[in-house]
Design a protein around this motif. Structure first.
Motif, PDB file in Angstrom:
ATOM      1  N   TYR A  28       0.767  -1.097  -0.068  1.00 26.87           N
ATOM      2  CA  TYR A  28       0.133   0.041  -0.036  1.00 26.87           C
ATOM      3  C   TYR A  28       0.901   1.343  -0.093  1.00 26.87           C
ATOM      4  O   TYR A  28       1.899   1.456   0.677  1.00 26.87           O
ATOM      5  N   VAL A  29       0.340   2.204  -0.867  1.00 22.32           N
ATOM      6  CA  VAL A  29       1.361   3.545  -1.167  1.00 22.32           C
ATOM      7  C   VAL A  29       0.474   4.585  -0.462  1.00 22.32           C
ATOM      8  O   VAL A  29      -0.613   4.802  -1.456  1.00 22.32           O
ATOM      9  N   LEU A  46      -1.802  -8.048  -2.994  1.00 22.95           N
ATOM     10  CA  LEU A  46      -2.711  -6.755  -3.183  1.00 22.95           C
ATOM     11  C   LEU A  46      -1.974  -5.537  -3.260  1.00 22.95           C
ATOM     12  O   LEU A  46      -0.867  -5.393  -2.869  1.00 22.95           O
ATOM     13  N   ALA A  47      -2.437  -4.377  -4.070  1.00 25.18           N
ATOM     14  CA  ALA A  47      -1.557  -3.509  -4.281  1.00 25.18           C
ATOM     15  C   ALA A  47      -3.057  -2.296  -4.420  1.00 25.18           C
ATOM     16  O   ALA A  47      -3.853  -2.224  -5.154  1.00 25.18           O
ATOM     17  N   ALA A  87       5.130  -2.282  -6.344  1.00 19.74           N
ATOM     18  CA  ALA A  87       5.262  -3.812  -6.213  1.00 19.74           C
ATOM     19  C   ALA A  87       6.010  -4.436  -7.236  1.00 19.74           C
ATOM     20  O   ALA A  87       6.648  -5.664  -7.075  1.00 19.74           O
ATOM     21  N   GLU A  88       5.837  -3.926  -8.537  1.00 15.63           N
ATOM     22  CA  GLU A  88       6.778  -4.695  -9.465  1.00 15.63           C
ATOM     23  C   GLU A  88       8.311  -4.554  -9.432  1.00 15.63           C
ATOM     24  O   GLU A  88       8.997  -5.406  -9.542  1.00 15.63           O
ATOM     25  N   ALA A  89       8.567  -3.377  -9.086  1.00 15.97           N
ATOM     26  CA  ALA A  89      10.026  -3.041  -9.036  1.00 15.97           C
ATOM     27  C   ALA A  89      10.674  -3.877  -7.695  1.00 15.97           C
ATOM     28  O   ALA A  89      11.709  -4.083  -7.619  1.00 15.97           O
ATOM     29  N   ILE A  90       9.960  -4.007  -6.578  1.00 12.84           N
ATOM     30  CA  ILE A  90      10.575  -4.695  -5.696  1.00 12.84           C
ATOM     31  C   ILE A  90      10.487  -6.148  -5.734  1.00 12.84           C
ATOM     32  O   ILE A  90      11.131  -6.821  -4.938  1.00 12.84           O
ATOM     33  N   GLY A  91       9.503  -6.591  -6.579  1.00 14.29           N
ATOM     34  CA  GLY A  91       9.710  -8.052  -6.949  1.00 14.29           C
ATOM     35  C   GLY A  91       8.469  -8.793  -5.927  1.00 14.29           C
ATOM     36  O   GLY A  91       8.552  -9.923  -5.756  1.00 14.29           O
ATOM     37  N   ALA A  92       7.273  -8.215  -5.672  1.00 15.86           N
ATOM     38  CA  ALA A  92       6.393  -8.436  -5.018  1.00 15.86           C
ATOM     39  C   ALA A  92       5.084  -9.084  -5.939  1.00 15.86           C
ATOM     40  O   ALA A  92       4.401  -9.599  -5.394  1.00 15.86           O
ATOM     41  N   THR A  93       5.340  -8.827  -7.055  1.00 19.57           N
ATOM     42  CA  THR A  93       4.098  -9.100  -7.980  1.00 19.57           C
ATOM     43  C   THR A  93       4.183 -10.578  -8.607  1.00 19.57           C
ATOM     44  O   THR A  93       5.552 -11.059  -8.517  1.00 19.57           O
ATOM     45  N   LYS A 139      -3.753   5.701 -12.419  1.00 19.09           N
ATOM     46  CA  LYS A 139      -2.931   4.566 -12.499  1.00 19.09           C
ATOM     47  C   LYS A 139      -2.127   4.565 -11.049  1.00 19.09           C
ATOM     48  O   LYS A 139      -1.467   5.395 -10.697  1.00 19.09           O
ATOM     49  N   PRO A 140      -2.273   3.284 -10.325  1.00 15.08           N
ATOM     50  CA  PRO A 140      -1.506   3.351  -8.978  1.00 15.08           C
ATOM     51  C   PRO A 140       0.059   3.368  -8.922  1.00 15.08           C
ATOM     52  O   PRO A 140       0.541   2.762 -10.135  1.00 15.08           O
ATOM     53  N   CYS A 141       0.342   3.972  -8.018  1.00 17.36           N
ATOM     54  CA  CYS A 141       1.816   4.067  -7.597  1.00 17.36           C
ATOM     55  C   CYS A 141       2.222   2.778  -7.195  1.00 17.36           C
ATOM     56  O   CYS A 141       3.427   2.136  -7.542  1.00 17.36           O
ATOM     57  N   SER A 142       1.362   1.912  -6.713  1.00 17.16           N
ATOM     58  CA  SER A 142       1.507   0.580  -5.581  1.00 17.16           C
ATOM     59  C   SER A 142       1.951  -0.508  -6.518  1.00 17.16           C
ATOM     60  O   SER A 142       2.770  -1.259  -6.339  1.00 17.16           O
ATOM     61  N   THR A 143       1.223  -0.342  -7.894  1.00 13.29           N
ATOM     62  CA  THR A 143       1.757  -1.459  -8.917  1.00 13.29           C
ATOM     63  C   THR A 143       2.903  -1.403  -9.231  1.00 13.29           C
ATOM     64  O   THR A 143       3.753  -2.464  -9.506  1.00 13.29           O
ATOM     65  N   ILE A 144       3.441  -0.090  -9.595  1.00 14.93           N
ATOM     66  CA  ILE A 144       4.753   0.036 -10.020  1.00 14.93           C
ATOM     67  C   ILE A 144       5.888  -0.310  -8.880  1.00 14.93           C
ATOM     68  O   ILE A 144       6.920  -0.834  -9.306  1.00 14.93           O
TER      69      ILE A 144
END
Lengths: 348, 131
Positions: free
Chosen positions: A77-78, A105-106, A95-101, A88-93
């Motif tokens: 959650y951001v 949930l985002a 989550a993808e960048a840190i490797g959580a995807t 467009k969510p910040c949280s998807t970017i």
């Protein structure tokens, strides 16, 4: 509010951009006296930074301290009011960048300066219920103040990320309880499409910041059966250097318990990042057994109050990533013209 | 940047994911389809180290459209801890403080926005090590 199962922080990280502008420089440009400036200097996001890049930095440090795999995180959650995209969510970017995807949930939270601690509440609930094992709550902003406005002197950039899990030997600090106090108070807003926020001076202090901060703190203490003297540290939202100290006086908490987490004079008001960077600064120095009061404030308006008790794991984990002090001493001073260029205030 | 090209390369850009030859073990960034050392087409995705050393650099004063607000900026070759060399922008530095051999680490930053209303692209850069 108390979760049925004990939940705590297992990792935390912060990030503050390297650039600083002194408020005396802002005062020079606008012809103001600089004898009563709200902070010394504020952190300024560089031209290649925004709320997403700062959130990614803080999140990566939090994972390093937590010692978990990023794909084990069940929620990202951001909390921010500086979203680079309106839609467009910040949280998807992040989550993808840190490797959580992709099994995560985002979502983005918005509640002026308390969006990050709102994400704390959701993360604690998700973890306590067993819906996710680990949840990450981030508070971050690259706040903008209208040129020459009072907010321009404090609106800074920075953020903090915290990972929650059920209480274990990995816990840095567990949550004793939380309390949220919210009303509809028109102290500060930004309409859709507007570049800069508006603020209503007469609502800013007593009916907004102080009422919500003090009521959330007092209600939390009443619910937990604690007194102000039971806390070793207190962290409040930091719109300037005076407000947190005055809130502490209202609560009967001495200044020396507030100052370790008071960072706004060096980085300004980092909005959603403010109380979270303050909490990280306290975790950087706290001992196992210390009790920390955290009270955020978001305009509009509301406060989230938390009581954390520091655990043994802090001693081993705090040196796994840069401390807040490393970001405070890392600085490159810029003048108003570079600040105007970096923050996109010059029409091209 | 074309949206589909950015989306396809996002894991390389966000996480510094390259690939490694399954036959001779050499690693590459950006990922390659064919190993340039042994010619094998058996390459496996691999996460690269996030720290390295600045081997060589140049300062860009005459920049492409959209980069005018960040001029002058530094582009360099970073040798990662496993020997793989990456060409990237070096950020958070003044041009007069950059030195060959300086220790740098990965950071994710945005590229200049080239189109009003267009997508915001985030990618790998390097900066001096913090702490």
């Amino acid at each position: 509010m108390r979760p049925d199962d004990d939940v705590g922080i297992i990792g935390y990280g912060v990030y503050v951009p390297v650039y600083r502008i002194r408020t005396a420089e802002i005062a020079r440009v606008w012809g103001k006296l600089n004898d009563d400036l709200p902070v010394e200097e504020k952190a300024v996001a560089g031209p290649d930074e925004d709320a997403v890049t700062i959130a990614i930095e803080a999140a990566r440090y939090a994972i390093r301290r937590a010692g978990i795999r990023p794909d084990e995180i069940g929620a990202v959650y951001v909390g921010t009011e500086s979203k680079p995209y309106a839609v467009k969510p910040c949280s998807t970017i992040v989550a993808e960048a840190i490797g959580a995807t992709p099994n995560v949930l985002a979502a983005d939270y918005e509640f002026a300066c308390k969006a990050g601690t709102e994400a704390f509440q959701a993360s604690i609930g998700l973890v306590a219920s067993g819906m996710v094992e680990y949840a990450m709550a981030i508070g971050v902003d690259t706040a903008q103040g209208r040129p020459a406005d009072a907010l321009e002197y404090t609106a800074g950039s920075g953020g903090g990320a915290f990972i929650f899990a059920k209480k274990s030997h990995e816990t840095i600090a567990y949550v004793e309880g939380s309390y949220s106090f919210v009303t509809d108070t028109p102290d500060f807003w930004r309409r859709d499409g507007d570049r800069y926020p508006y603020h209503m001076g007469r609502f800013t202090g007593e009916p907004a910041y102080f009422r919500h901060t003090v009521m959330a703190a007092k209600s939390l203490m009443a619910e937990l059966g604690l007194r102000p003297s039971d806390f070793d540290y207190a962290v409040f939202h930091q719109p300037n250097c005076k407000f947190p100290l005055k809130a502490a006086r209202y609560l009967g908490i001495p200044e020396e318990k507030v100052k370790p987490g008071l960072v706004c004079s060096m980085i300004g008001n980092t909005y959603s990042g403010s109380s979270m960077i303050g909490l990280a600064a306290v975790l950087d120095v706290a001992k196992p057994g210390d009790r920390i009061l955290l009270v955020s404030y978001g305009s509009g308006a509301g406060s989230d109050a938390f009581s954390f008790v520091v655990q043994d794991a802090i001693e081993e984990k705090r040196d796994r990533a840069p401390k807040v002090s490393a970001f405070l001493s890392r600085r490159k001073e810029i003048d108003y013209s570079m600040y105007a260029k970096f923050r996109n205030k010059i029409l091209m | 940047m074309v949206t589909s090209a950015y989306w396809r390369t996002r894991l390389h850009r966000y996480r510094l994911v390259g690939n490694r030859c399954a036959v001779c073990g050499k690693a590459f960034f950006p990922p390659r389809l064919v190993c340039s050392y042994c010619g094998s087409t058996k390459l496996e995705e691999c996460k690269l180290p996030e720290r390295g050393r600045l081997v060589e650099y140049t300062v860009v004063y005459s920049a492409p459209k959209g980069y005018d607000v960040v001029v002058p900026y530094v582009v360099g070759i970073v040798e990662l801890e496993n020997g793989v060399r990456v060409v990237a922008q070096i950020t958070d530095v003044d041009v007069n403080e950059v030195k060959e051999g300086m220790e740098v680490e990965l950071t994710i930053r945005k590229l200049p926005e080239q189109l009003e209303g267009g997508m915001i692209c985030y990618t790998y850069k390097f900066r001096p090590v913090i702490g």
